[in-house]
Design an enzyme around this catalytic site. Structure first.
Site, PDB file in Angstrom:
ATOM      1  N   MET A 163       0.843  -1.089   0.063  1.00 57.08           N
ATOM      2  CA  MET A 163      -0.044  -0.095  -0.085  1.00 57.08           C
ATOM      3  C   MET A 163       0.854   1.184   0.162  1.00 57.08           C
ATOM      4  SD  MET A 163      -2.666  -1.466  -0.427  1.00 57.08           S
ATOM      5  CE  MET A 163      -3.847  -0.185  -0.120  1.00 57.08           C
ATOM      6  N   ILE A 195       2.166   4.376  -3.035  1.00 54.37           N
ATOM      7  CA  ILE A 195       2.314   4.716  -4.211  1.00 54.37           C
ATOM      8  C   ILE A 195       3.910   4.918  -4.545  1.00 54.37           C
ATOM      9  CG2 ILE A 195       2.069   6.793  -5.516  1.00 54.37           C
ATOM     10  CD1 ILE A 195      -0.780   7.174  -4.459  1.00 54.37           C
ATOM     11  N   LEU A 196       4.436   4.445  -5.584  1.00 52.60           N
ATOM     12  CA  LEU A 196       5.964   4.334  -6.084  1.00 52.60           C
ATOM     13  C   LEU A 196       6.290   5.467  -6.732  1.00 52.60           C
ATOM     14  CD1 LEU A 196       5.921   0.402  -6.540  1.00 52.60           C
ATOM     15  CD2 LEU A 196       6.969   1.760  -4.556  1.00 52.60           C
ATOM     16  N   HIS A 226      -4.937  -5.643  -9.175  1.00 54.87           N
ATOM     17  CA  HIS A 226      -5.794  -4.316  -8.830  1.00 54.87           C
ATOM     18  C   HIS A 226      -7.219  -4.713  -8.754  1.00 54.87           C
ATOM     19  CE1 HIS A 226      -7.103  -0.343  -8.588  1.00 54.87           C
ATOM     20  NE2 HIS A 226      -8.039  -0.540  -9.277  1.00 54.87           N
ATOM     21  N   THR A 261       3.344   1.224 -14.346  1.00 54.68           N
ATOM     22  CA  THR A 261       4.019   2.371 -15.028  1.00 54.68           C
ATOM     23  C   THR A 261       3.880   3.506 -13.907  1.00 54.68           C
ATOM     24  OG1 THR A 261       1.861   3.015 -16.075  1.00 54.68           O
ATOM     25  CG2 THR A 261       3.485   1.354 -17.185  1.00 54.68           C
ATOM     26  N   ASP A 278      -2.000   2.543 -11.911  1.00 51.87           N
ATOM     27  CA  ASP A 278      -3.122   1.411 -12.444  1.00 51.87           C
ATOM     28  C   ASP A 278      -3.468   1.661 -14.040  1.00 51.87           C
ATOM     29  OD1 ASP A 278      -3.470   0.745  -9.819  1.00 51.87           O
ATOM     30  OD2 ASP A 278      -4.993   1.915  -9.427  1.00 51.87           O
TER      31      ASP A 278
END
Length: 203
Positions: A98, A100-101, A117, A149, A153
């Site tokens: 959890m 966000i990269l 997802h 990417t 999502d």
């Protein structure tokens, strides 16, 4: 295929049920013999993540990297990359991770980074996917395995499974129905990618 040269690193934040499904499939389908592949490490950003217990019981290396200990997202991702790269992964698998990269992280693992997802992408990117599907009156929902990417999502779709939205469903009941499909298609996708990697090496 002798030896093991295709390491898989799995990132989790919680129960790690998809991670466990992948580990069990690796054992059942003999990925080590078939592809020279193994789940080499499970890394979590939460020390209390229950999935770490399962990984430890399976003899898989584990590590915890608390994102709260870092000044910013970039610093955390840099340290996470260092922890992952110790295992020289052929694939990095997000299984309920959890976070966000950052674009730099995603670029570093371009072509090797996959996620699951809980919706039929491109519908319902982001969070609260099951409740949103119910609220919109969808008759079907599902899950998607995709490449990661920089845009959340939006990577190439690798596999999908459809589940019905039933009368009286809550977000919880729909999520539980979808999760059973996640446990099928995520290991299946990883196995297919390992086969493609093996074929490209032979070729």
């Amino acid at each position: 295929m002798s030896g093991v040269n295709k390491n898989i690193v799995i990132l989790i934040s919680g129960s790690g049920s998809n991670m466990a499904a992948i580990v069990k499939t690796a054992q059942k389908h003999h990925w080590r013999e078939q592809f020279g592949a193994r789940v080499a490490a499970v890394i979590s950003n939460k020390a209390q993540a229950k999935g770490l217990e399962f990984a430890h019981e399976q003899g898989i290396a584990t590590a915890v990297l608390d994102h709260k200990a870092f000044a910013n997202r970039e610093a955390f991702d840099a340290e996470l990359m260092t922890a992952i790269d110790r295992h020289a992964p052929a694939l990095v698998v997000l299984a309920g991770f959890m976070r966000i990269l950052t674009p730099g992280f995603v670029q570093h693992y371009a072509g090797r980074l996959i996620n699951i997802h809980p919706s039929l992408l491109p519908a319902f990117t982001g969070l609260n996917t099951h409740q949103r599907a119910i609220d919109m009156g969808c008759k079907f929902a599902g899950v998607t395995v995709h490449r990661v990417t920089a845009e959340l999502d939006h990577g190439d779709i690798l596999d999908q499974a459809v589940v019905p939205v039933l009368p009286g469903d809550t977000a919880q009941t729909l999520a539980a129905r979808a999760l059973t499909q996640e446990h099928i298609i995520y290991p299946r996708t990883v196995e297919r990618l390992l086969g493609e990697i093996a074929s490209s090496i032979k070729g």
